[in-house]
Design an enzyme around this catalytic site. Structure first.
Site, PDB file in Angstrom:
ATOM      1  N   GLU A  38       0.936  -1.068  -0.019  1.00 24.48           N
ATOM      2  CA  GLU A  38       0.006   0.061   0.044  1.00 24.48           C
ATOM      3  C   GLU A  38       0.869   1.329   0.032  1.00 24.48           C
ATOM      4  O   GLU A  38       1.633   1.328   0.883  1.00 24.48           O
ATOM      5  CB  GLU A  38      -0.810   0.075   1.199  1.00 24.48           C
ATOM      6  CG  GLU A  38      -1.769   1.265   1.564  1.00 24.48           C
ATOM      7  CD  GLU A  38      -2.476   1.389  -0.117  1.00 24.48           C
ATOM      8  OE1 GLU A  38      -3.285   0.512  -0.541  1.00 24.48           O
ATOM      9  OE2 GLU A  38      -2.868   2.558  -0.478  1.00 24.48           O
ATOM     10  N   THR A  88      -6.189   2.472  -5.163  1.00 21.91           N
ATOM     11  CA  THR A  88      -5.677   1.015  -5.110  1.00 21.91           C
ATOM     12  C   THR A  88      -6.682   0.205  -6.075  1.00 21.91           C
ATOM     13  O   THR A  88      -5.993  -0.618  -6.806  1.00 21.91           O
ATOM     14  CB  THR A  88      -6.325   0.502  -3.607  1.00 21.91           C
ATOM     15  OG1 THR A  88      -5.473   1.245  -2.724  1.00 21.91           O
ATOM     16  CG2 THR A  88      -6.179  -1.004  -3.729  1.00 21.91           C
ATOM     17  N   HIS A 111      -1.047   3.069   4.982  1.00 21.84           N
ATOM     18  CA  HIS A 111      -1.845   4.058   4.156  1.00 21.84           C
ATOM     19  C   HIS A 111      -1.953   5.432   4.965  1.00 21.84           C
ATOM     20  O   HIS A 111      -1.870   5.477   6.332  1.00 21.84           O
ATOM     21  CB  HIS A 111      -3.300   3.536   4.289  1.00 21.84           C
ATOM     22  CG  HIS A 111      -4.165   3.960   3.190  1.00 21.84           C
ATOM     23  ND1 HIS A 111      -4.446   5.258   3.359  1.00 21.84           N
ATOM     24  CD2 HIS A 111      -4.754   3.777   2.199  1.00 21.84           C
ATOM     25  CE1 HIS A 111      -5.613   5.427   2.289  1.00 21.84           C
ATOM     26  NE2 HIS A 111      -5.702   4.704   1.463  1.00 21.84           N
ATOM     27  N   ASP A 147       1.354   0.193  -5.031  1.00 26.47           N
ATOM     28  CA  ASP A 147       0.077   0.541  -5.910  1.00 26.47           C
ATOM     29  C   ASP A 147       0.171   2.076  -6.430  1.00 26.47           C
ATOM     30  O   ASP A 147      -0.317   2.262  -7.606  1.00 26.47           O
ATOM     31  CB  ASP A 147      -1.042   0.138  -5.045  1.00 26.47           C
ATOM     32  CG  ASP A 147      -1.308   0.975  -3.858  1.00 26.47           C
ATOM     33  OD1 ASP A 147      -0.613   1.753  -3.167  1.00 26.47           O
ATOM     34  OD2 ASP A 147      -2.520   1.036  -3.548  1.00 26.47           O
ATOM     35  N   HIS A 148       0.705   2.886  -5.572  1.00 25.72           N
ATOM     36  CA  HIS A 148       0.651   4.212  -5.954  1.00 25.72           C
ATOM     37  C   HIS A 148       1.493   5.172  -5.059  1.00 25.72           C
ATOM     38  O   HIS A 148       1.996   4.562  -3.961  1.00 25.72           O
ATOM     39  CB  HIS A 148      -0.746   5.166  -6.201  1.00 25.72           C
ATOM     40  CG  HIS A 148      -1.673   4.677  -4.867  1.00 25.72           C
ATOM     41  ND1 HIS A 148      -1.364   5.364  -3.820  1.00 25.72           N
ATOM     42  CD2 HIS A 148      -2.430   3.787  -4.802  1.00 25.72           C
ATOM     43  CE1 HIS A 148      -2.289   4.686  -2.971  1.00 25.72           C
ATOM     44  NE2 HIS A 148      -3.144   3.733  -3.487  1.00 25.72           N
TER      45      HIS A 148
HETATM   46  C1  GP9 Z   1      -8.804  -0.003   0.908  1.00 27.73           C
HETATM   47  C2  GP9 Z   1      -7.662   0.215   0.572  1.00 27.73           C
HETATM   48  C3  GP9 Z   1      -7.180   1.736   0.248  1.00 27.73           C
HETATM   49  O1  GP9 Z   1      -9.266  -1.356   1.210  1.00 27.73           O
HETATM   50  O2  GP9 Z   1      -7.430  -0.787  -0.286  1.00 27.73           O
HETATM   51  O3  GP9 Z   1      -7.449   2.170  -0.891  1.00 27.73           O
HETATM   52  P1  GP9 Z   1      -6.833   3.562  -1.464  1.00 27.73           P
HETATM   53  O4  GP9 Z   1      -7.518   4.480  -0.396  1.00 27.73           O
HETATM   54  O5  GP9 Z   1      -5.233   3.410  -1.253  1.00 27.73           O
HETATM   55  O6  GP9 Z   1      -7.259   3.637  -2.787  1.00 27.73           O
HETATM   56 MN    MN Z   2      -3.703   2.159  -2.248  1.00 28.02          MN
END
Ligand code: GP9
Ligand code: MN
Length: 709
Positions: free
Chosen positions: A258, A302, A419, A480-481
């Site tokens: 993440e 995500t 996150h 992911d980003h």
């Molecule tokens: C939530 C997680 C976060 O289930 O995958 O998503 P994001 O905020 O990074 O798009």
């Molecule tokens: Mn994410």
């Protein structure tokens, strides 16, 4: 009392009574049947307030009917219809933990066919309260205890009521936007819209959206598909023969890091590595690592990354593809391809609620056989942070599920602890790790949660090694980003040895690198590859490593190992990066200098061509997805996924039943281990694992949008 009953005998009084009763019923549903996860006074306030505006608006429409014999039936009809909508959602929620969309109501959606007979069995004793008021009012009207008021409401007054309701709605909307920016634009989760704006608004919003989508889909024709196919065929890059099939037959373990950016790799802070374990993988002899790999997500964050990686198509220019189209679109993605071509079992492990990013529906369309979401884990007390179960616990507590799956499997772990806003309980912090002191708490904390994530991956790898699973698997790890947004990048500059004062768009674009690693333990195959690529390139690359040709599918990415791989990396907003140049908002920078490039005519023409390619690629991907063109495409041997065949409850029982049925032929880790559990082979230092929990807390997740960005 008398005054009150007199008031109810007026039209305004009757209107007020119905509005208040419906308001109460909605609140009753919010607090008994739905789990909306409100936290904090402000969110509760919005929750309390949100049914009022829409109810008043809808019921005020009855005022425009002047005659009593129209006014009363109309307002009662509206009340009954509104109650029915609420009640159907209550029942639906009990079965699917989700709200009804127009597609489910009209039976269009194949994922959840609306209410079935079994959902009607989900009625509850307290459901009486949803209908009782209507029954009592009708009786009171029939007995003339409530009298009809013959005096019509003037159009002006009626209009005043409607307008006040609309103003209230405006206030509601702005409060919602304050608490959860981009609520409607991004649609993270249907339950968020209900929490902030109520069921009526959600249904109205969904109606507008679904009409737009339907008209796009209806206008679609086969020649449009052929146009897309022509493009992807033209750009197809054949596999590198030296790499093709080097991980054939292995399990695929995907680890979604993440918000993890490339600059964390090999980074030292105060003399210490932030992610020592990931660094060892990154530099290790069994790993193909990429250091010029970029994320390509848009607002779907995500979920866009998941879509890019597993379908090799782009997310949408606005909003999340998963949330807007994912319930009904045809996908030809990784889980289905691997299952159909090579018998892979597929599963996702994720410690957040299933409805987030509409995963509960989209995964069925992707062909995922199992989805172990928050409901499969104990997330009580300090076991979860904002977006769900802490990573160390996710990996550890997934083993009991993982070990029952038939091999080869394709499994994806979506981590959450790293996150925004990167908060971590003190008990989870490594006392030996000293983070930065930039004065920007997001930046400073980011390294702390990344360090924690690193430890959790290490614990998981220890298990893989101990059980020998590592040698039977290819582990694909990616970020992911971005985790630090462009506005915060200047605070990061000094940590990266740069000057915050001349930080520019070029630097921002370059910072969109995320790691990508293919770990193939025991092979000695590995190196750091400098090829430029993006998330859209992952699926064809992975398929080729597994010895599965990607040629027959419509995929926008190309194999990163191929000599024909295209190194123009498109961002969702049409900016792009190549090995030599970076284009941001039409300005071209030279990568070597980071300064605006002085281009010859020829170079300008070449870059114009690159931009045209990016534009075409993105718009063809959009047309493919927005018009659901894949429903017209039937690659050889591909059977369309039928989402109705998937059900994510009782995953463990289902997997165990398959183990039993297969008997000695079962290939699960558990069976191969002589029907012994491998749970004890996992060790974690997570302090929470022994903390007591109450079962009633099992599905409760701390509220994700307390941490919005
Ligand atoms: C939530 C997680 C976060 O289930 O995958 O998503 P994001 O905020 O990074 O798009
Ligand atoms: Mn994410």
């Amino acid at each position: 009392m008398k005054k009150l009953s007199k008031f109810v005998d007026t039209r305004i009084g009757f209107f007020t009574l119905l509005v208040i009763l419906f308001w109460l019923k909605t609140l009753f549903a919010y607090f008994t049947d739905f789990k909306l996860g409100a936290t904090g006074v402000f969110q509760y306030f919005i929750l309390f307030f949100n049914p009022l505006a829409t109810t008043a608006f809808i019921y005020s429409l009855a005022f425009y009917f002047k005659r009593a014999r129209f006014f009363y039936p109309v307002i009662m009809g509206l009340d009954i219809a509104n109650t029915l909508l609420l009640y159907l959602n209550v029942i639906y929620y009990r079965e699917f933990t989700d709200f009804m969309t127009i597609a489910t109501m009209t039976g269009y959606s194949k994922v959840n066919q609306g209410l079935s007979g079994s959902s009607l069995a989900l009625t509850n004793f307290h459901d009486v309260f949803y209908w009782l008021d209507i029954v009592v009012i009708v009786i009171l009207m029939l007995c003339k205890v409530i009298k009809f008021d013959p005096r019509a409401i003037g159009t002006r007054l009626a209009f005043a009521f409607t307008s006040v309701a609309l103003v209230l709605f405006g206030v509601n909307l702005s409060f919602a936007e304050m608490s959860r920016p981009q609520l409607l634009g991004r649609t993270f989760d249907r339950s968020y819209i209900v929490k902030y704006l109520g069921i009526d608004t959600f249904t109205g919003y969904d109606l507008v959206k679904s009409q737009h989508i339907n008209s796009m889909r209806q206008s679609a024709t086969k020649p449009e598909l052929l146009k897309v196919k022509k493009f992807t065929d033209k750009h197809y890059a054949p596999a590198n023969p030296q790499m093709y099939g080097i991980a054939k037959g292995r399990n695929v373990i995907v680890i979604h890091l993440e918000s993890f950016q490339q600059f964390l790799i090999n980074k030292k802070i105060n003399g210490q590595e932030v992610t020592p374990f990931l660094n060892s993988l990154y530099n290790g002899k069994d790993t193909y690592s990429f250091d010029n790999f970029f994320h390509q997500v848009g607002q779907g964050k995500t979920s866009d990354a998941e879509n890019l990686l597993e379908t090799s198509t782009f997310g949408l220019p606005q909003g999340s593809l998963f949330a807007t189209l994912g319930s009904d679109n045809t996908f030809q993605g990784a889980p289905a391809i691997l299952n159909q071509r090579a018998g892979y079992t597929s599963a996702v492990f994720h410690g957040n609620v299933a409805s987030f990013w509409n995963r509960n529906n989209v995964y069925k369309n992707l062909g995922y056989q199992y989805f172990f979401d928050a409901s499969y884990y104990d997330t009580s007390g300090d076991k979860a942070t904002g977006y769900g179960l802490k990573d160390k616990l996710l990996f550890k507590n997934s083993i009991k599920y993982l070990q029952t799956l038939q091999q080869p499997f394709y499994v994806k772990y979506i981590t959450v602890t790293n996150h925004f806003p990167y908060t971590l309980d003190d008990e989870d912090k490594d006392p030996n790790f000293q983070t930065t002191d930039t004065g920007d708490s997001n930046v400073d904390n980011y390294f702390v949660t990344a360090h924690y994530l690193d430890q959790s991956i290490q614990e998981f790898f220890n298990y893989l090694q101990k059980t020998g699973l590592d040698k039977k698997s290819i582990i694909m790890i990616y970020g992911d980003h971005y985790g630090i947004s462009n506005s915060e990048n200047p605070s990061l500059a000094s940590v990266l040895g740069k000057n915050a004062d001349d930080w520019n768009d070029f630097d921002n674009a370059q910072l969109q690198r995320v790691p990508l690693m293919f770990v193939i333990p025991g092979t000695g195959h590995g190196r750091i590859d400098h090829t430029y690529g993006g998330e859209v390139d992952v699926l064809p690359t992975l398929l080729h490593l597994l010895g599965i040709s990607s040629k027959r599918y419509i995929q926008f990415g190309t194999d990163l190992f191929s000599s024909k791989h295209n190194q123009i990396v498109a961002f969702r907003n049409r900016d792009f990066v190549t090995p030599t140049y970076t284009s941001v908002g039409g300005t071209i920078y030279k990568n070597r200098t980071g300064k605006e490039a002085k281009l010859t005519k020829k170079q300008q023409e070449k870059l114009k061509k690159d931009q045209d390619f990016v534009n075409e690629e993105l718009s063809l991907s959009d047309s493919l997805n927005e018009k659901n063109l894949l429903r017209f495409y039937h690659p050889k041997g591909f059977k369309n996924v039928n989402p109705a065949n998937y059900n994510y409850s009782n995953g463990l029982k289902r997997a165990e039943r398959i183990e039993k049925k297969k008997g000695v032929k079962s290939t699960s880790i558990f069976s191969e281990n002589g029907d012994r559990s491998t749970v004890d082979d996992y060790s974690t230092d997570a302090p929470e694992q022994n903390h007591s929990s109450t079962d009633s807390n099992r599905i409760k997740i701390t509220n994700p949008d307390a941490n919005n960005k």
